[in-house]
Design an enzyme around this catalytic site. Structure first.
Site: not given
Lengths: 879, 879
Positions: A22, A91, A100, A102, A335, A451, A763, A831, A851
């Protein structure tokens, strides 16, 4: 002497560490000439000192007094005096936004005597008393820790007496009475009075702001958002400007673009004759920016110009607070604005098109994980009611339909065209049919790799798992959450993104693939160096993954090929006592799988398809012993014979394991169950030949799971090579099929050099690798201790979401480096679940993975994350 | 040109690679002037060439002919002619002894015509025909692959006709008839005749010997004994001398010392008028060396002198084959003699005392694993019948008693003074009482790390597990093996060393601790650099381990402190719904454990005692769900209510896990079950104070199991430090209690540097570490695939017996190196099963482990193995 206090005009707007977000914004706006109420910043360093030492730095108050003196001069007002009293806001403002969390004290600078001076200055006693009572209320609450309720009670009483709906309609006398009574409340609650001297008030307020860095809310927020605890907050002291000085005053919040859709149109709320906190309180309905244009066209134009200046300056969509005091526009704060995933994409791509940022920056601007939200229908958070229960968001997106407690009934209902949510305590392979037929899955047990979760993600179906407060009573066909009962057929809605479960059918927002997303991802593809494939078991999933940009299948599981109507055959094979029957079953299974493989190869024609041979323990294809015993109890209760079940139990007992995850599965099955793997490879090769005959370009690769030793792989590779050689003969051409292995056991990673001499690709199955490395089963752990570990900070992150670099990651690094050294042509992919996790993708890029392969709905995520890590690596290199 | 054929006199007696063990021995004996029948060696190189190329080296037969010519000259005989025909033996002989696995042809050099010449030369037609028929029989069987039975049938028929008990009493005519009929058998079976030309016979015999390197028996033997497949065998061609030339002839085998007891007295068998194979066949009773002294005093003296020469020469007990031919002593073969464990110890120590070898060599001479046999009563293998069934030798030694199928009944029977073998499908913690009361344990399921095996080893009780052919029917109180039934109360004998199970009470040989063993171990202690501790849970075990030389307790498990009569309290705690009851239970448990700890500390006064806090999952203390369901089936069948059990089942279900090995156990319990670990530490500290008050020197250390992250250990260490601080206050002195951790998860090893910053010691739990690294549960794997893997060579060794250096060992190495780097004072031990395995101990020495900890009966083994590895390391260093 350390300087702890800086005027806005003197502070460095890029030094958020020292001045907080701020403060930095205020300094920056001051510097570029916007009309910002003047003030000064007490640095985060002062806060850290105060927390560390238990007291403020020695000369802090002297520095504050100096800054106040300068402020008085600049504003031509007097702090704690007349004729024009200087009022200030105090502030908090840390490096990272903690909205919100602090404390803030507004309207500071009055006392009982000065109210009259202020009334005279403003020519408005109502205003003066209103400002004073607001101050007392806030100071009492924030600095002196008095609860809010008694203050609210007084105001409510006064409104009732006066018969008005809101505080702005109270008279000056009413407000003076409120101030008096607020003094009483504070004195009664704390035994203290609000200090008369505004300088004391200011010091106490600054100290309170510093202290609020360590309040519970703030700590919890930081923990959840990964913000370090040792940064501290700045305190911003700023001249008050007043939006509540009549109809030519007001206050508002605006965004330079639409934060919900990203549309390049300013967007905001305006409340005439009000202070900022009234907007937040939501008591009065706000107006739009169009209303402001109507009311004050010249101010509206000025505001648009400020917006443009700020957006250009920050090169991003900004969120701005402003106040109009008697016709003058003041900018109070700015901001970078928060936005939805859809807006983030659109804003990034639009800004790049506008030339405001480069495509590289556009790609960096969007948080990859949020893209998953764009793939699925979602619940409109604006209108959503309280959820009935919250479980684990296991597979994202919203789904709705009738709750059905049985897989077969779910299938039957879906066949009738009804929409179904399958609700189970947990799911098993027996439930696959019902899961496929359902819109979504809800379980009371299990977590993100249960599962239900894994299968649902593979199917791209929303799922909520581990909704532990919900008890499912299968026999009674009801689920209960506290006193609420869900009966079979009741409509419910689940949100697999957040884990929420709702009664009834909520309105859903459908996903739309936007041209901006397409653009962003095409840029991403240009930047990334790592490939992105999908984990897909079915042709439909493969096709959708391909549409999403997957460059092949990194993992096609074959478990589903043994389920459904084939399950009986599989059970026959397992339990067969004569070899002929066994062989016949195997042949049947072989023939049945050809179509499955053909579909996958067709959907991914021209791209690699890595087929993993059967992995789960055989008993997963059999009823559990517990299940059999339960049926026996039922039969026995009904006075019926249990002999047949006893026989079955003995057969099943042969395959039972105490720790199935550590038992006869993966390559062990391939080696122990004669011909099981061979028929899979034969079926896959037959599919290859069919595709070739059809003029296709099938690129099959075979992957062996759960390899612990090079010898296991060697034997299986010999078998695969034999089958491929036979198929090559049949096809009359050389059909090279690469053979590789999952690296999912610590030993495989530790002996990667040996294994790489046999394997053509690795993999990483990072789920199992994490389970084995930590020695914990995710499903068991989630129910019994994993959440608790995370909440208590024993684990700082969930290793099943984000790769554990120190342990599991070290194994990955060893395997990649040593595997490549032994076999420079080795292809290396991931994977496991981590293949779709942006934080993990960063690590995979670093160790040189070729990959990642993830579930189809995460393909976009992975493309973007891979691009970001490549860009980050590039900037590190070029630094 | 390569030389493939060497006369004994020319060969290098130390080159066993080229000449094989037998050939090298013959060469060496020839060199030192013993009377050895002359001959020559065809090298292993020729064998390898023959196997590789499928044919013998080009000029091999020329070289053989040259060697034959030299042999004829030296012996003054003629091969394939008269008047003195040269007969030879053709024997295999590889680098490593493979007794009876490969082929031999004796008495080679005759044909139908030459028999008469031989008869004339020997002046004994009976002898000539006997030699010839022996040759035909052996050549037919070995070279031409004719089965033995038809030959035996002919001889049996002739003996019957002649009415004599053995072949030596057949007449020359009988033997001539035998030879004729042998020719017929060979012709009928193979369609071929035995070659007339002795030179051809010799070539075929040498080739057959080479081929026999690769017969099935030999291959299997090599695999079992770890002998490489590519060494090949030599063929030794040696002039025959005949022990069957009348009463002044004979043959025998002798040992320079007693191979059974090690007593320094020659020991042997002698058979007058016989060939060596008759000794082996065991048809006639052999005489002793004393008989030989009586019959031929001068020959006996000469033999003693040869024995002394050979023992001095080889500096070890030798096994010697000799033949006396018409009053002349010939030495046919020698090798270092096989011996029992007891003999090995005595011979090594005696020889060192005699100055023949150094104590270092004595220590190297005894195979450490064999010492375990000396600790336990054993079955006399000379008299043992066929076993009823063979399972896994899970805890060594023999035990016998009544078979009892229930732990409570076993306890009751033992209380009446009866000896009991507890027979179960598998054991659980509920069975501990019965196991402690039994002489030994027999299970049909599980392997070397099953509950039964681990507990039995800890208790030092013999156990056979996984006797899978035995079906245990608990309700019927019988076990069945095929058609044999063991009823409750039937006497049985088990051999936990070999896994054999016998009906009835076999005579047992009791162990005796000899002064030689004590001497050997004291030498070993002087050489070893690694400490040896014991895994012991009970004061008795600790005391016996200390007597065996353990230098402390490396692992005291505390599970047993929660069993027996305390089990009910433990179950109450787990299932308690109100906190008061839970607390009361915990307090009761705390108080009860103080004596347990005190006993351990007293037994190991002055030595470290590492107490491991509770490790197993809680549900191990509860009945299993399957068990509950089974009881419900019984109740339901009997028409009784199952409500109570249903309640219990729900409570138990809360703690149920799919993969308990990967679940809520170890430190996770300590963190999740409030105060559980605290009461253990409190009880241990109270025991420490009691010991101090009694003037003792308690050296308690606390070990936390299953740590995956440094944070887990940090929290537990904080708790332990608190309890210790309170106890220190009470005791009025600083009671430092080191806190350390098991390293049994791959992640703990991989992040050892972090963990070592908290831990004062590491102890490798190599069982669990192996299970996690390989991703296999030993118990499940042994039943389903581990044995098969070993038999098929997929695994070359059992990683639960011998540490897997490439995978698990690599983790151990990482943890030791990085742990020590982070904390140079870190103590590092091993407390898994591998701590008592000599092969593994070698590896532990190499990576710098401070001590190994093993079950009490393996303490001797570990002391010796540690000394051997230290000596081996010393010789490597000094090389």
């Amino acid at each position: 002497m350390t300087q702890y206090v800086y005027a806005f005009a003197d502070a460095d707007g890029s030094d958020r560490d020292r001045f907080g977000g701020k403060g930095a914004g205020l300094a920056e706006m001051t510097r570029i000439g916007l009309r910002v109420p003047p003030g000064f910043i007490v640095t985060t360093e002062a806060c850290r000192h105060t927390i560390r030492e238990g007291t403020v730095p020695d000369d802090l108050w002297d520095q504050v007094d100096d800054a106040l003196a300068r402020l008085e001069k600049e504003t031509d007002r007097t702090f704690g005096g007349g004729p024009a009293p200087l009022l200030v806001s105090v502030r908090s403002g840390a490096k990272f936004s903690m909205p919100g969390m602090m404390d803030t004290v507004l309207n500071l600078g009055l006392n009982d005597d000065l109210v009259a001076v202020a009334a005279e200055w403003a020519d408005d006693p109502h205003f003066a008393w209103d400002v004073y009572r607001r101050f007392l209320q806030m100071y009492g609450h924030v600095v002196l820790d008095v609860p809010s309720t008694p203050f609210e009670t007084v105001l409510a009483e006064l409104r009732r007496r006066r018969g008005v709906p809101d505080d702005s309609r109270l008279t000056a006398d009413d407000l003076a009475e409120a101030a008096r009574r607020f003094h009483d409340i504070i004195r009664e609650t704390t035994g203290e009075d609000v200090p008369e001297d505004p300088r004391t008030q200011l010091r106490e307020a600054i100290t309170a702001v510093f202290d609020s860095w360590n309040n519970d809310r703030a700590r919890r927020y930081r923990k959840l958002n990964g913000i370090p605890d040792d940064l501290g907050t700045a305190a911003n002291v700023q001249m008050m400007v007043f939006g509540d000085l009549g109809e030519d005053s007001g206050t508002g919040v605006c965004f330079t673009r639409n934060p919900s859709t990203g549309e390049p149109v300013p967007f905001g709320d305006y409340l005439p004759n009000a202070q900022g906190e009234d907007v937040v309180a939501g008591i009065r309905n706000t107006l739009t920016l169009d209303d402001l244009a109507r009311l004050h066209p010249e101010l509206h134009t000025e505001l648009l110009s400020v917006m443009q200046t700020l957006e250009r300056h920050y090169r991003d969509m900004c969120d701005i607070e402003f106040t109009i005091e008697r016709g003058t526009l003041w900018i109070l704060q700015t901001r970078v604005g928060k936005r939805t995933a859809a807006a983030a994409v659109r804003i990034a791509v639009d800004m790049a098109a506008e030339g405001l940022i480069e495509p590289e920056e556009a790609v960096m601007r969007v948080e990859p994980a949020t893209l998953e939200q764009l793939e699925r229908p979602r619940i409109d958070d604006q209108t959503a009611p309280e959820p009935l229960v919250v479980g684990v968001g296991a597979s994202p997106g919203a789904a709705q339909g009738e709750a059905i407690f049985d897989a077969d009934r779910a299938e039957a209902a879906a066949a009738e065209g009804r929409r179904v949510i399958l609700v189970r305590p947990e799911t098993t392979p027996d439930d696959i049919g019902g899961m496929a037929a359902a819109e979504g899955i809800l379980t009371s047990q299990g977590g993100k790799t249960s599962h239900a979760a894994v299968v649902a993600r593979g199917m791209g179906k929303p799922a909520v798992t581990g909704a532990a407060e919900m008890k499912v009573h299968l026999e009674a066909k009801v689920a209960r959450v506290g006193r609420v009962t869900i009966a079979e057929g009741d409509p419910i809605t689940i949100d697999g993104t957040t884990g929420r479960v709702f009664l009834g059918l909520l309105p859903l927002v459908e996903p739309t693939e936007t041209p901006e997303l397409e653009k962003l991802l095409s840029w991403a593809d240009g930047f990334r160096t790592m490939g992105v494939r999908a984990n897909a078991d079915l042709p439909e999933d493969a096709a959708s993954a391909r549409r999403a940009g997957a460059e092949g299948i990194g993992l096609a599981r074959t478990e589903h090929m043994f389920l459904g109507e084939r399950l009986q055959t599989v059970q026959d094979i397992i339990l067969a006592e004569d070899d002929d029957r066994r062989r016949a079953g195997l042949e049947e299974l072989r023939a049945a799988q050809v179509d499955d493989f053909e579909g996958l190869l067709e959907a991914m024609d021209g791209l690699p398809v890595i087929v993993r041979l059967l992995d789960p323990p055989l008993h997963e294809f059999l009823p559990s012993r517990l299940e059999i015993e339960r049926r026996m109890v039922e039969l026995a209760k009904a006075g019926k014979s249990t002999t047949e079940l006893e026989q079955l139990e003995r057969a099943v007992a042969k395959w039972a394991e105490d720790n199935p995850m550590l038992g006869l599965r993966g390559v062990r099955l391939g080696l122990m169950v004669h011909d099981l793997y061979r028929i899979q490879v034969e079926a896959a090769m037959e599919a290859v030949i069919r595709r070739l005959d059809a003029g296709g370009d099938p690129r099959l690769e075979i992957m062996i799971p759960l390899v612990a030793t090079a010898e296991e792989l060697r034997r299986m590779k010999t078998m695969v090579d034999e089958v491929v050689a036979l198929a090559s003969e049949r096809a009359g051409r050389d059909l090279h099929v690469p053979v590789g292995t999952m690296i999912e056991l610590p030993r495989a990673a530790l002996t990667a050099a040996e294994i790489a001499e046999v394997a053509e690709f690795f993999s990483f199955g990072t789920n199992d690798l994490t389970q084995m490395t930590f020695g914990l089963s995710r499903d068991d752990a989630e129910g019994l201790f994993l959440r608790d570990y995370l909440e208590r900070g024993i684990l700082r992150f969930d290793p099943f979401n984000t790769i554990d670099v120190a342990g599991v990651g070290r194994l990955v690094r060893i395997a990649v480096e040593e595997g490549r050294r032994a076999n420079p042509d080795l292809q290396v992919g991931v994977c496991g679940e981590h293949g779709g996790d942006p934080d993990s993708i960063r690590f995979f890029q670093e160790v040189g993975i070729d990959y990642v392969s993830c579930s189809p709905p995460r393909v976009h995520v992975a493309r973007l994350a891979a691009a970001q890590t490549a860009l980050a690596a590039r900037s590190v290199t070029s630094d």
